[in-house]
Design a protein around this motif. Sequence first.
Motif, short mmCIF file in Angstrom:
data_model
loop_
_atom_site.label_atom_id
_atom_site.label_comp_id
_atom_site.label_asym_id
_atom_site.label_seq_id
_atom_site.Cartn_x
_atom_site.Cartn_y
_atom_site.Cartn_z
N MET A 1 58.05 82.84 -44.15
CA MET A 1 58.10 82.25 -45.49
C MET A 1 57.12 83.01 -46.39
N LEU A 2 57.64 83.55 -47.48
CA LEU A 2 56.81 84.29 -48.45
C LEU A 2 56.82 83.52 -49.77
N ASP A 3 55.64 83.11 -50.24
CA ASP A 3 55.57 82.38 -51.52
C ASP A 3 54.17 82.59 -52.09
N ASN A 4 54.08 82.75 -53.40
CA ASN A 4 52.75 82.92 -54.01
C ASN A 4 52.17 81.59 -54.50
N LEU A 5 52.88 80.48 -54.22
CA LEU A 5 52.43 79.14 -54.65
C LEU A 5 52.03 79.14 -56.12
N SER A 6 52.95 79.64 -56.91
CA SER A 6 52.77 79.75 -58.37
C SER A 6 52.21 78.46 -58.98
N GLU A 7 51.17 78.63 -59.81
CA GLU A 7 50.48 77.47 -60.38
C GLU A 7 51.41 76.63 -61.26
N GLN A 8 52.30 77.29 -62.00
CA GLN A 8 53.21 76.55 -62.88
C GLN A 8 54.07 75.56 -62.09
N LEU A 24 56.45 75.87 -36.75
CA LEU A 24 57.68 76.68 -36.85
C LEU A 24 57.69 77.57 -38.09
N VAL A 25 56.63 77.48 -38.90
CA VAL A 25 56.62 78.27 -40.14
C VAL A 25 55.58 79.39 -40.03
N ASP A 26 56.03 80.59 -40.33
CA ASP A 26 55.13 81.74 -40.38
C ASP A 26 54.94 82.03 -41.87
N PHE A 27 53.84 81.55 -42.45
CA PHE A 27 53.69 81.59 -43.90
C PHE A 27 52.87 82.79 -44.36
N VAL A 28 53.42 83.55 -45.30
CA VAL A 28 52.69 84.65 -45.93
C VAL A 28 52.47 84.26 -47.39
N ARG A 29 51.21 84.09 -47.79
CA ARG A 29 50.97 83.81 -49.21
C ARG A 29 50.91 85.15 -49.93
N GLY A 30 51.93 85.44 -50.69
CA GLY A 30 52.01 86.74 -51.35
C GLY A 30 53.13 86.71 -52.37
N SER A 31 53.37 87.85 -52.97
CA SER A 31 54.33 87.90 -54.09
C SER A 31 55.52 88.80 -53.78
N VAL A 32 56.68 88.39 -54.25
CA VAL A 32 57.87 89.24 -54.11
C VAL A 32 57.76 90.50 -54.95
N THR A 33 56.74 90.55 -55.81
CA THR A 33 56.56 91.75 -56.63
C THR A 33 55.64 92.77 -55.94
N GLU A 34 55.23 92.48 -54.68
CA GLU A 34 54.40 93.41 -53.90
C GLU A 34 55.18 93.88 -52.68
N ARG A 35 55.46 95.16 -52.62
CA ARG A 35 56.24 95.69 -51.50
C ARG A 35 55.57 95.35 -50.15
N ASP A 37 53.82 92.83 -49.31
CA ASP A 37 54.04 91.43 -48.92
C ASP A 37 55.43 91.26 -48.32
N TRP A 38 56.41 91.96 -48.88
CA TRP A 38 57.77 91.92 -48.30
C TRP A 38 57.73 92.48 -46.87
N VAL A 39 57.04 93.59 -46.70
CA VAL A 39 57.01 94.22 -45.37
C VAL A 39 56.41 93.26 -44.35
N ARG A 40 55.31 92.59 -44.74
CA ARG A 40 54.68 91.62 -43.82
C ARG A 40 55.63 90.47 -43.52
N ALA A 41 56.29 89.97 -44.58
CA ALA A 41 57.13 88.77 -44.41
C ALA A 41 58.40 89.07 -43.62
N LEU A 42 58.86 90.30 -43.65
CA LEU A 42 60.15 90.62 -43.00
C LEU A 42 60.02 90.89 -41.50
N ASP A 43 58.79 90.93 -41.03
CA ASP A 43 58.56 91.26 -39.62
C ASP A 43 59.32 90.28 -38.71
#
Length: 355
Positions: A1-8, A24-35, A37-43
């Motif tokens: 799970m990749l999410d930056n927990l946007s304040e809004q 059951l959740v592998d959580f990555v706090r990061g942004s879809v605008t950072e390559r 973070d995608w690489v970490r989340a896609l593992d």
Amino acid sequence: MLDNLSEQIHGKAAGEPTWASHPLVDFVRGSVTERSDWVRALDGVREIVHLAAETGTAQSMYEISRYTTCNAIGTGLMLEALRESTSSRVRRVLLASSRSIYGEGAYRCDHCGLARTIPDARTGGDLAAGRWEPRCPVCAATLTAIPTSESDPPRTASIYAATKWTQEEYVRIGCASLGIDHAILRLQNVYGEGQSLQNPYTGILSIFSNRIRVGSELPIFEDGLESRDFVHVEDVAWSFLAAIDRADPIAGVINVGSGRATSVAEVAHQLGRALGLEARTRVTGQYRLGDIRHNFADISRLQAVLGYRPQISLEEGLGRFARWVLSRAHGVDRLDSANRELVERGLMGVYEGEA
Ligand SMILES: NC(=O)c1ccc[n+]([C@@H]2O[C@H](COP(=O)([O-])OP(=O)(O)OC[C@H]3O[C@@H](n4cnc5c(N)ncnc54)[C@H](O)[C@@H]3O)[C@@H](O)[C@H]2O)c1
């Protein structure tokens, strides 16, 4: 799970939500605008369900680069990360797209018999004059909304919608070139337990529930008869699960909605009943440029391809949502300031005939 927990969306003091530490959740706090973070989340991932987005239609009309960066470039970075990964096991990308790409969606004309048309977006002049209903391009009579199907052409009317259409195209083209399957689920108006109660830019039922709880008036735009297809989040989740589970390729678009239209005035009163409180509605004649009048989904493909039919009636869904809302501290009501932002930018007006 990749999410930056946007304040809004998640609020100011957003610590990690309880689901982030679920075993059951592998959580990555990061942004879809950072390559990276995608690489970490896609593992180790087999299917990507791409939900993260900036989602406020009206806000997208002035925070344009924020929307294009997150939604369009973020999706481009996902595809780049997939291409560059030597160990990717991804077999399918599922994208949460939106009914907004249809604009007004499908209508027929009962006056001249035109069987199907996708009308142009209503102009500022139409709205200022209280001409709420789209008109027939042949005889100018008022049109009747009919279910919008996946084969109807895109007619985007907001920057948000344009970014969702861009996401669709990136996923369709990018996945084909990577040799992996994709499914684009075009969601109607999703509501339910867990939705943001903070965000004043989207989520009509959250905004209404915050106001009903404190007894403030609900401003109902246009004449209140504009309608939406409200679909409960559990039906959406089951649709995504069905798309993950399907063994055969999908490679296409599927509408996800209830298949029924409900007017905004009606849903406000039903929500009040579900909360056990009075919904004090006032039709204000206000309108937002880029808003559509009606749109509800033809869901035959959802059933034919994914074997799924939404199960939760609006009454049951609103009951569940209301019980959950009442168990929460109520969200800060920032609707007036969000609307002021639109007025200042000339994106919102009022039809004086109703005021
Ligand atoms: N809710 C609806 O009615 C609806 C309708 C049509 C389509 N959709 C689509 O479904 C998806 C989910 O919608 P929602 O209503 O849950 O939206 P939401 O705005 O409530 O939540 C979006 C999520 O994305 C996260 N996010 C935002 N920017 C991010 C970034 N840069 N990096 C990582 N995470 C980020 C947020 O923190 C939040 O958890 C979106 O793609 C939206 O376009 C929703």
